[in-house]
Scaffold this motif. Structure first.
Motif, short mmCIF file in Angstrom:
data_model
loop_
_atom_site.label_atom_id
_atom_site.label_comp_id
_atom_site.label_asym_id
_atom_site.label_seq_id
_atom_site.Cartn_x
_atom_site.Cartn_y
_atom_site.Cartn_z
N ASP A 113 15.21 23.71 -41.40
CA ASP A 113 15.16 24.91 -40.85
C ASP A 113 14.32 25.90 -39.91
O ASP A 113 14.91 26.89 -39.30
CB ASP A 113 15.48 25.97 -41.96
CG ASP A 113 16.58 25.72 -42.96
OD1 ASP A 113 17.74 24.92 -42.49
OD2 ASP A 113 17.21 26.04 -43.49
N LEU A 114 13.33 25.39 -40.40
CA LEU A 114 11.23 26.23 -39.05
C LEU A 114 11.63 25.60 -38.13
O LEU A 114 11.61 26.97 -36.84
CB LEU A 114 10.69 25.69 -40.49
CG LEU A 114 9.93 26.60 -40.84
CD1 LEU A 114 9.29 27.70 -41.49
CD2 LEU A 114 8.00 26.43 -40.15
N ALA A 119 13.36 26.75 -32.75
CA ALA A 119 13.91 26.32 -31.06
C ALA A 119 15.25 28.34 -30.53
O ALA A 119 14.96 28.12 -29.75
CB ALA A 119 15.02 25.45 -31.44
N ARG A 120 15.85 28.40 -32.02
CA ARG A 120 16.36 29.67 -31.43
C ARG A 120 15.75 30.42 -31.00
O ARG A 120 15.78 31.32 -29.82
CB ARG A 120 17.06 30.13 -32.59
CG ARG A 120 18.64 29.31 -32.83
CD ARG A 120 19.42 30.26 -33.86
NE ARG A 120 19.37 29.28 -35.19
CZ ARG A 120 19.77 30.06 -36.09
NH1 ARG A 120 20.06 30.96 -36.15
NH2 ARG A 120 20.20 29.25 -37.06
N TYR A 121 14.27 31.35 -31.11
CA TYR A 121 14.06 32.09 -30.86
C TYR A 121 12.99 31.69 -29.71
O TYR A 121 12.68 32.42 -29.04
CB TYR A 121 12.22 31.95 -31.55
CG TYR A 121 10.93 32.64 -30.91
CD1 TYR A 121 11.06 34.07 -31.11
CD2 TYR A 121 10.04 32.56 -31.03
CE1 TYR A 121 10.40 35.23 -31.20
CE2 TYR A 121 9.05 33.04 -30.85
CZ TYR A 121 9.32 34.39 -30.32
OH TYR A 121 8.14 35.16 -30.41
N THR A 123 14.48 30.33 -27.64
CA THR A 123 15.93 30.08 -26.28
C THR A 123 15.89 31.84 -26.48
O THR A 123 16.12 32.28 -25.11
CB THR A 123 17.06 29.52 -27.30
OG1 THR A 123 16.90 28.35 -28.04
CG2 THR A 123 17.73 29.45 -26.06
N ALA A 124 16.19 32.55 -27.56
CA ALA A 124 15.86 33.86 -26.95
C ALA A 124 14.94 34.28 -25.92
O ALA A 124 14.75 35.58 -25.47
CB ALA A 124 15.44 34.22 -28.79
N ILE A 125 13.23 33.75 -26.51
CA ILE A 125 12.83 34.65 -24.95
C ILE A 125 12.88 34.25 -23.70
O ILE A 125 13.02 35.04 -23.49
CB ILE A 125 11.20 33.58 -25.75
CG1 ILE A 125 10.77 34.39 -27.23
CG2 ILE A 125 10.00 33.63 -24.46
CD1 ILE A 125 10.45 35.90 -27.48
N ASP A 126 13.33 33.09 -23.66
CA ASP A 126 13.87 32.40 -22.67
C ASP A 126 14.91 33.21 -21.91
O ASP A 126 15.01 33.49 -20.75
CB ASP A 126 14.51 30.90 -22.60
CG ASP A 126 13.59 29.95 -22.49
OD1 ASP A 126 11.93 30.19 -22.42
OD2 ASP A 126 13.21 29.05 -23.17
N ARG A 127 15.86 33.51 -22.65
CA ARG A 127 17.86 33.96 -22.32
C ARG A 127 16.64 35.82 -21.71
O ARG A 127 16.95 36.19 -21.34
CB ARG A 127 17.74 34.92 -23.48
CG ARG A 127 18.78 34.41 -23.11
CD ARG A 127 20.77 34.76 -23.87
NE ARG A 127 20.38 32.75 -24.45
CZ ARG A 127 21.54 32.86 -25.52
NH1 ARG A 127 22.04 33.57 -26.46
NH2 ARG A 127 21.55 31.57 -25.77
#
Ligand SMILES: [Zn+2]
Length: 156
Positions: A113-114, A119-121, A123-127
């Motif tokens: 989960d961590l 990873a999602r964080y 991706t979000a930063i990249d986006r």
């Protein structure tokens, strides 16, 4: 040798404590003295009775000791007769293994989960960065607007 010495010798003889050779003296006196012969019979009878009783007592004592041992054996035997069934041990072992596995899975899923959150964080930063760049590009391409009394003029 008087009769008192002989009485002492009789008890020594019956106790198997009379030195060898002295029994000749004893028996030669006994053959001639009725009183000492009676004493010998009397002491012999006493000795015999004592030995019998001792044997009986020791026999009974042995029996009692044996019985008490048997009784002592009976007490733990009750516990041995009802041992914890093997399946209870198996179930307990299985539960422990399952708890261990479960906690291991919990830890690894937490780690997963961590990693997923990271990873999602990322991706979000990249986006966000991408969108920000896009916005900059759009803003740079939009012509500047001057507000005047005149109709809007577009300056390139
Ligand atoms: Zn005598």
């Amino acid at each position: 040798m008087n009769c008192e010495d002989i009485k002492l010798m009789i008890s020594e003889y019956l106790d198997d404590e009379l030195p060898k050779g002295k029994d000749i003296i004893l028996f030669s006196h006994l053959s001639g003295c009725t009183e000492c012969r009676e004493e010998f019979k009397h002491q012999n009878l006493i000795q015999h009775t004592v030995r019998l009783n001792r044997r009986e007592v020791s026999g009974r004592l042995e029996q009692r000791i044996f019985n008490s041992i048997q009784e002592e054996k009976k007490i733990p035997a009750k516990w041995i007769a009802r041992p914890v069934p093997a399946y209870v041990n198996y179930i307990l072992g299985l539960i422990i293994v399952m708890i261990t596995l479960f906690s291991f899975l919990q830890v690894s899923s937490l780690r997963y989960d961590l990693n997923d959150i990271r990873a999602r964080y990322d991706t979000a930063i990249d986006r966000i960065q991408y969108q920000s760049r896009q916005m900059d590009l759009i803003m740079n391409n939009v012509p500047a607007v001057r507000i005047t009394g005149q109709p809007v003029k577009i300056i390139n």
